[in-house]
Scaffold this motif. Structure first.
Motif, short mmCIF file in Angstrom:
data_model
loop_
_atom_site.label_atom_id
_atom_site.label_comp_id
_atom_site.label_asym_id
_atom_site.label_seq_id
_atom_site.Cartn_x
_atom_site.Cartn_y
_atom_site.Cartn_z
N ARG A 15 39.21 4.43 10.13
CA ARG A 15 37.77 4.14 10.07
C ARG A 15 37.03 4.97 9.03
NH1 ARG A 15 37.19 4.79 16.61
NH2 ARG A 15 38.40 2.92 17.20
N ASP A 16 37.74 5.83 8.30
CA ASP A 16 37.07 6.80 7.42
C ASP A 16 37.47 6.55 5.97
OD1 ASP A 16 36.08 9.08 6.12
OD2 ASP A 16 36.41 10.34 7.90
N ALA A 17 36.46 6.44 5.11
CA ALA A 17 36.71 6.20 3.68
C ALA A 17 37.44 7.36 3.03
CB ALA A 17 35.38 5.94 2.96
N ASP A 18 37.22 8.60 3.58
CA ASP A 18 37.92 9.76 3.00
C ASP A 18 39.43 9.61 3.12
OD1 ASP A 18 35.56 10.93 2.27
OD2 ASP A 18 35.44 12.23 4.06
N PHE A 19 39.87 8.79 4.05
CA PHE A 19 41.30 8.59 4.25
C PHE A 19 41.74 7.19 3.80
CE2 PHE A 19 40.14 11.76 7.47
CZ PHE A 19 41.06 12.76 7.20
N ASP A 20 40.86 6.50 3.02
CA ASP A 20 41.16 5.17 2.47
C ASP A 20 41.47 4.16 3.57
OD1 ASP A 20 40.84 5.94 -0.19
OD2 ASP A 20 42.93 6.63 -0.31
N TYR A 21 40.88 4.34 4.75
CA TYR A 21 41.05 3.41 5.86
C TYR A 21 42.53 3.11 6.13
CZ TYR A 21 36.13 2.73 4.76
OH TYR A 21 34.80 2.94 4.49
N LEU A 22 43.33 4.18 6.11
CA LEU A 22 44.79 4.01 6.24
C LEU A 22 45.17 3.48 7.61
CD1 LEU A 22 46.11 7.29 4.55
CD2 LEU A 22 46.21 4.95 3.65
N THR A 23 46.16 2.60 7.61
CA THR A 23 46.73 2.09 8.85
C THR A 23 48.25 2.08 8.72
OG1 THR A 23 46.59 0.33 10.51
CG2 THR A 23 46.66 -0.36 8.19
N ARG A 24 48.92 1.54 9.71
CA ARG A 24 50.37 1.71 9.83
C ARG A 24 51.16 1.13 8.67
NH1 ARG A 24 50.14 -0.79 15.90
NH2 ARG A 24 48.80 0.82 16.80
N GLY A 25 52.40 1.74 8.54
CA GLY A 25 53.31 1.23 7.52
C GLY A 25 54.70 1.82 7.70
N GLN A 26 55.58 1.37 6.81
CA GLN A 26 56.97 1.82 6.88
C GLN A 26 57.29 2.74 5.71
OE1 GLN A 26 56.32 -1.70 6.63
NE2 GLN A 26 56.01 -1.78 8.85
N GLY A 27 58.45 3.39 5.87
CA GLY A 27 58.90 4.27 4.80
C GLY A 27 60.39 4.53 4.89
N LEU A 28 60.92 5.06 3.79
CA LEU A 28 62.32 5.47 3.72
C LEU A 28 62.37 6.92 3.28
CD1 LEU A 28 63.88 2.36 1.89
CD2 LEU A 28 64.02 2.90 4.33
N GLY A 29 63.41 7.62 3.68
CA GLY A 29 63.50 9.02 3.30
C GLY A 29 64.90 9.58 3.44
N PHE A 30 65.00 10.84 3.08
CA PHE A 30 66.28 11.55 3.23
C PHE A 30 65.98 13.00 3.55
CE2 PHE A 30 65.19 11.98 -1.24
CZ PHE A 30 65.47 13.32 -1.51
N ASP A 31 67.00 13.69 4.09
CA ASP A 31 66.84 15.13 4.35
C ASP A 31 68.13 15.84 4.04
OD1 ASP A 31 68.64 15.11 6.59
OD2 ASP A 31 67.01 14.54 7.93
N LEU A 32 68.04 17.15 3.93
CA LEU A 32 69.20 18.01 3.71
C LEU A 32 69.01 19.23 4.61
CD1 LEU A 32 71.80 18.44 2.05
CD2 LEU A 32 70.43 19.76 0.42
N GLY A 33 70.04 19.53 5.43
CA GLY A 33 69.89 20.62 6.39
C GLY A 33 71.12 21.48 6.54
N TYR A 34 70.98 22.50 7.39
CA TYR A 34 72.08 23.46 7.63
C TYR A 34 72.06 23.84 9.11
CZ TYR A 34 74.97 27.68 7.30
OH TYR A 34 75.95 28.63 7.47
#
Length: 356
Positions: A52-71
């Motif tokens: 609801r806020d223009a400061d956040f570009d009226y963001l709503t849900r979406g998908q994404g892809l990613g990766f991680d590296l751990g120990y």
């Protein structure tokens, strides 16, 4: 609504993964000190405030892809760094807005389960915000290197006011290296064969400790296997010394001293022996007189042993019997000669074995 979606997604994913879990899931000890990398897909749900806020570009849900590296640090703790490329929407224009999410997390794995808890920090380039995230996940292994995982996270804003995003993700991880082989159980040390205990003389002390072998049967022995002795006083003999005294005299004549010398030699051969010199008299005269006479004669022989032959006085005792112990009854000359005598009774300390 957003929270319900997270809960349902994780609740559905975890049982499915658990059902396909590798039968020989590596133990926590086999996973420690190993690197891992993951690829994942995520569904990101911004807070309603952002919608609801223009400061956040009226963001709503979406998908994404990613990766991680751990120990994996130890059996419970692990750390990881992750990157995700998300494509969210502008709720008003329905335009796609792409951006990156960077994060670092610490993971705590619960004992004897695939469940883990996590917490970390994130940077979101889409709306230029920072957040602190907490979450829960579940990991199921397909083999000792490959695992599937699902997570649900809550992102608490650290700038641009108070807001809270949510996200769920699922992916696959690969653990580098192989599980350390368990150290083989060492074979039990062979039990040393006990040598047979030999006691040749049957005294109860083994031969290797017996300092007195061939101890006679029945003898009591000490810890060295040697016979235990006791000393007993035993009369080993008597010697009659025939000394003829002049009337009313207790002086031993030179001719009568040979018997005394033989007694002295006997005592010298047996240094522990003691002697009792008995003086006797014949039945001539009064009893009192003969008693004193027999005592003087016994003392005369004792003095001769001490002063002439060097026998210790402590080894000699004297006693006069008068004519109370005649050797021959009667008043004949032969009886008087037989009864007028000195007898030496020798006693020695004899060592005798103690019997068992």
């Amino acid at each position: 609504m957003k929270r319900k979606i997270c809960s349902v997604a994780v609740a559905v994913a975890l049982p499915m993964m658990a059902g396909n879990a590798y039968a020989n899931t590596p133990s926590a000890a086999e996973l420690k000190e190993r690197m891992f990398g993951s690829v994942f897909a995520e569904y990101y749900m911004p807070d309603r405030k952002k919608t609801r806020d223009a400061d956040f570009d009226y963001l709503t849900r979406g998908q994404g892809l990613g990766f991680d590296l751990g120990y994996r640090i130890d059996e419970n703790w692990a750390v990881r760094a992750e990157f995700a490329r998300d494509r969210l929407k502008n709720k008003l224009t329905r335009d796609r807005i792409s951006g990156n999410r960077y994060g670092v997390d610490a993971l705590y794995h619960l004992n004897n389960s695939g469940v883990y808890l996590l917490a970390g920090l994130n940077r979101h380039s889409i709306d230029k915000t920072n957040s602190l995230n907490v979450g829960v996940g579940y990991r199921a292994f397909l083999n000792e290197n490959v695992s599937l995982f699902a997570e649900a996270n809550r992102y608490q804003g650290l700038n641009k006011g108070t807001w809270a995003d949510a996200g769920i993700k699922a992916g696959v991880s690969y653990y580098f290296g192989s599980a350390a082989a368990a150290a083989p159980t060492p074979a039990p040390a062979p039990t040393p064969t006990q040598p047979a205990v030999v006691d040749s003389d049957g005294d109860g002390v083994p031969d290797h400790l017996d300092q007195c072998p061939n101890t006679p049967r029945g003898h009591k022995v000490d810890e060295r296997g040697c016979t235990v002795y006791t000393e007993v006083a035993q009369r080993v003999g008597s010697a009659e010394i025939r000394v003829l005294f002049p009337f009313d005299s207790a002086e031993v004549s030179r001719e009568q001293r040979a018997d005394v010398a033989r007694l002295a030699d006997y005592l010298k051969r047996y240094p522990t022996a003691t002697v009792e010199i008995e003086g006797h008299a014949s039945r001539i005269g009064a009893a009192d007189y003969n008693q004193r006479l027999s005592e003087r004669r016994a003392k005369a022989v004792a003095d001769l042993l001490v002063n002439t032959h060097g026998i210790e006085a402590s080894r000699i005792t004297t006693k006069g019997y008068g004519f109370s112990r005649p050797r021959m009854e009667g008043a004949t000359r032969e009886a008087h000669r037989a009864n007028q005598r000195i007898e030496a009774l020798v006693t020695a300390r004899i060592k005798e074995p103690v019997m068992r």
